[in-house]
Design a protein around this motif. Structure first.
Motif, PDB file in Angstrom:
ATOM      1  N   SER A   6       0.829  -1.203   0.000  1.00 50.01           N
ATOM      2  CA  SER A   6       0.000   0.000   0.000  1.00 50.01           C
ATOM      3  C   SER A   6       0.867   1.257   0.000  1.00 50.01           C
ATOM      4  O   SER A   6       0.624   2.192  -0.771  1.00 50.01           O
ATOM      5  CB  SER A   6      -0.920  -0.012   1.214  1.00 50.01           C
ATOM      6  N   LEU A   7       1.886   1.275   0.835  1.00 45.20           N
ATOM      7  CA  LEU A   7       2.789   2.430   0.892  1.00 45.20           C
ATOM      8  C   LEU A   7       3.537   2.602  -0.429  1.00 45.20           C
ATOM      9  O   LEU A   7       3.676   3.729  -0.933  1.00 45.20           O
ATOM     10  CB  LEU A   7       3.781   2.259   2.045  1.00 45.20           C
ATOM     11  N   THR A   8       3.975   1.514  -1.005  1.00 47.56           N
ATOM     12  CA  THR A   8       4.678   1.579  -2.287  1.00 47.56           C
ATOM     13  C   THR A   8       3.755   2.099  -3.386  1.00 47.56           C
ATOM     14  O   THR A   8       4.177   2.891  -4.233  1.00 47.56           O
ATOM     15  CB  THR A   8       5.240   0.196  -2.674  1.00 47.56           C
ATOM     16  N   ALA A   9       2.490   1.688  -3.376  1.00 50.13           N
ATOM     17  CA  ALA A   9       1.528   2.170  -4.371  1.00 50.13           C
ATOM     18  C   ALA A   9       1.357   3.682  -4.269  1.00 50.13           C
ATOM     19  O   ALA A   9       1.359   4.394  -5.281  1.00 50.13           O
ATOM     20  CB  ALA A   9       0.184   1.470  -4.197  1.00 50.13           C
ATOM     21  N   ILE A  10       1.237   4.185  -3.049  1.00 49.86           N
ATOM     22  CA  ILE A  10       1.073   5.636  -2.846  1.00 49.86           C
ATOM     23  C   ILE A  10       2.341   6.384  -3.259  1.00 49.86           C
ATOM     24  O   ILE A  10       2.275   7.393  -3.978  1.00 49.86           O
ATOM     25  CB  ILE A  10       0.725   5.931  -1.370  1.00 49.86           C
ATOM     26  N   LEU A  11       3.490   5.896  -2.833  1.00 54.37           N
ATOM     27  CA  LEU A  11       4.745   6.564  -3.174  1.00 54.37           C
ATOM     28  C   LEU A  11       5.018   6.529  -4.677  1.00 54.37           C
ATOM     29  O   LEU A  11       5.526   7.504  -5.242  1.00 54.37           O
ATOM     30  CB  LEU A  11       5.910   5.936  -2.411  1.00 54.37           C
ATOM     31  N   TYR A  41      15.120   8.734 -11.043  1.00 46.46           N
ATOM     32  CA  TYR A  41      15.692   7.575 -10.343  1.00 46.46           C
ATOM     33  C   TYR A  41      14.725   7.057  -9.281  1.00 46.46           C
ATOM     34  O   TYR A  41      14.519   5.842  -9.161  1.00 46.46           O
ATOM     35  CB  TYR A  41      17.016   7.941  -9.677  1.00 46.46           C
ATOM     36  N   ALA A  42      14.170   7.975  -8.499  1.00 42.59           N
ATOM     37  CA  ALA A  42      13.235   7.567  -7.443  1.00 42.59           C
ATOM     38  C   ALA A  42      12.002   6.894  -8.048  1.00 42.59           C
ATOM     39  O   ALA A  42      11.551   5.853  -7.567  1.00 42.59           O
ATOM     40  CB  ALA A  42      12.829   8.774  -6.613  1.00 42.59           C
ATOM     41  N   HIS A  43      11.480   7.489  -9.112  1.00 41.69           N
ATOM     42  CA  HIS A  43      10.294   6.915  -9.751  1.00 41.69           C
ATOM     43  C   HIS A  43      10.610   5.539 -10.345  1.00 41.69           C
ATOM     44  O   HIS A  43       9.804   4.609 -10.222  1.00 41.69           O
ATOM     45  CB  HIS A  43       9.754   7.845 -10.839  1.00 41.69           C
ATOM     46  N   GLY A  44      11.749   5.398 -10.967  1.00 41.90           N
ATOM     47  CA  GLY A  44      12.131   4.112 -11.536  1.00 41.90           C
ATOM     48  C   GLY A  44      12.237   3.025 -10.485  1.00 41.90           C
ATOM     49  O   GLY A  44      11.731   1.913 -10.665  1.00 41.90           O
ATOM     50  N   PHE A  45      12.859   3.345  -9.371  1.00 41.53           N
ATOM     51  CA  PHE A  45      12.968   2.388  -8.276  1.00 41.53           C
ATOM     52  C   PHE A  45      11.592   2.011  -7.747  1.00 41.53           C
ATOM     53  O   PHE A  45      11.288   0.827  -7.545  1.00 41.53           O
ATOM     54  CB  PHE A  45      13.834   2.962  -7.154  1.00 41.53           C
ATOM     55  N   LEU A  46      10.738   3.023  -7.513  1.00 41.27           N
ATOM     56  CA  LEU A  46       9.399   2.764  -6.975  1.00 41.27           C
ATOM     57  C   LEU A  46       8.522   2.011  -7.969  1.00 41.27           C
ATOM     58  O   LEU A  46       7.710   1.170  -7.577  1.00 41.27           O
ATOM     59  CB  LEU A  46       8.742   4.072  -6.548  1.00 41.27           C
ATOM     60  N   TYR A  50       6.956  -1.475  -7.075  1.00 46.29           N
ATOM     61  CA  TYR A  50       5.507  -1.658  -7.141  1.00 46.29           C
ATOM     62  C   TYR A  50       5.159  -2.881  -7.989  1.00 46.29           C
ATOM     63  O   TYR A  50       4.323  -3.694  -7.587  1.00 46.29           O
ATOM     64  CB  TYR A  50       4.834  -0.402  -7.704  1.00 46.29           C
ATOM     65  N   CYS A  51       5.776  -3.005  -9.147  1.00 47.26           N
ATOM     66  CA  CYS A  51       5.478  -4.146 -10.028  1.00 47.26           C
ATOM     67  C   CYS A  51       5.865  -5.471  -9.376  1.00 47.26           C
ATOM     68  O   CYS A  51       5.098  -6.443  -9.437  1.00 47.26           O
ATOM     69  CB  CYS A  51       6.180  -3.977 -11.369  1.00 47.26           C
ATOM     70  N   ALA A  52       7.022  -5.516  -8.752  1.00 46.27           N
ATOM     71  CA  ALA A  52       7.456  -6.737  -8.077  1.00 46.27           C
ATOM     72  C   ALA A  52       6.517  -7.085  -6.925  1.00 46.27           C
ATOM     73  O   ALA A  52       6.117  -8.246  -6.757  1.00 46.27           O
ATOM     74  CB  ALA A  52       8.887  -6.585  -7.574  1.00 46.27           C
ATOM     75  N   LEU A  53       6.150  -6.078  -6.131  1.00 46.02           N
ATOM     76  CA  LEU A  53       5.240  -6.325  -5.021  1.00 46.02           C
ATOM     77  C   LEU A  53       3.849  -6.712  -5.503  1.00 46.02           C
ATOM     78  O   LEU A  53       3.167  -7.510  -4.851  1.00 46.02           O
ATOM     79  CB  LEU A  53       5.170  -5.096  -4.111  1.00 46.02           C
TER      80      LEU A  53
END
Length: 94
Positions: A6-11, A41-46, A50-53
Motif C-alpha cells: 500500500s505504501l509503495t503504491a502511494i509513493l 531515479y526515485a520513480h524508476g525504483f518505486l 511496485y510491479c514486483a510487489l
C-alpha cells in the motif's frame, strides 16, 4: 506485506506525478534537467518495486491473472495507483 504494498503504491503514484508534473516542466520549460534526474531515479525504483510487489502480493492472496494485470496496468496510468490502494488494498486492512 499489505502495508508495504500500500505504501509503495502511494509513493509510486506521488513519484509519477512529481516526474511529469514538476520534473518534465523544469527540464523542458525552464532548462533545468537536474531535478528530473533524481525524481526519475526515485520513480524508476518505486515503479519496479511496485510491479514486483504486485506480483508477490497477487501470488500471496491467490488473486487471478486478471487482477494482477489490473495492478500492473495501474503503474502506467497517472492516479491509478491511488485508485488501486483505495479499491483493492484499503478494504483488506479492515
Amino acid at each position: 506485506m499489505l502495508k508495504i504494498f500500500s505504501l509503495t503504491a502511494i509513493l509510486e503514484g506521488i513519484s509519477y506525478l512529481l516526474l511529469f508534473g514538476v520534473g518534465m516542466p523544469l527540464k523542458y520549460l525552464a532548462g533545468m534537467p537536474e531535478p528530473n534526474i533524481y525524481i526519475g531515479y526515485a520513480h524508476g525504483f518505486l515503479f519496479i518495486a511496485y510491479c514486483a510487489l504486485a506480483v508477490l502480493f497477487s501470488y500471496e492472496r491467490e488473486w487471478g491473472l486478471k487482477r494482477l494485470c489490473i495492478l500492473l496496468v495501474a503503474a502506467l496510468l497517472p492516479f491509478a495507483t491511488f485508485y488501486i490502494d483505495r479499491k483493492y488494498l484499503k478494504p483488506l486492512e479492515a
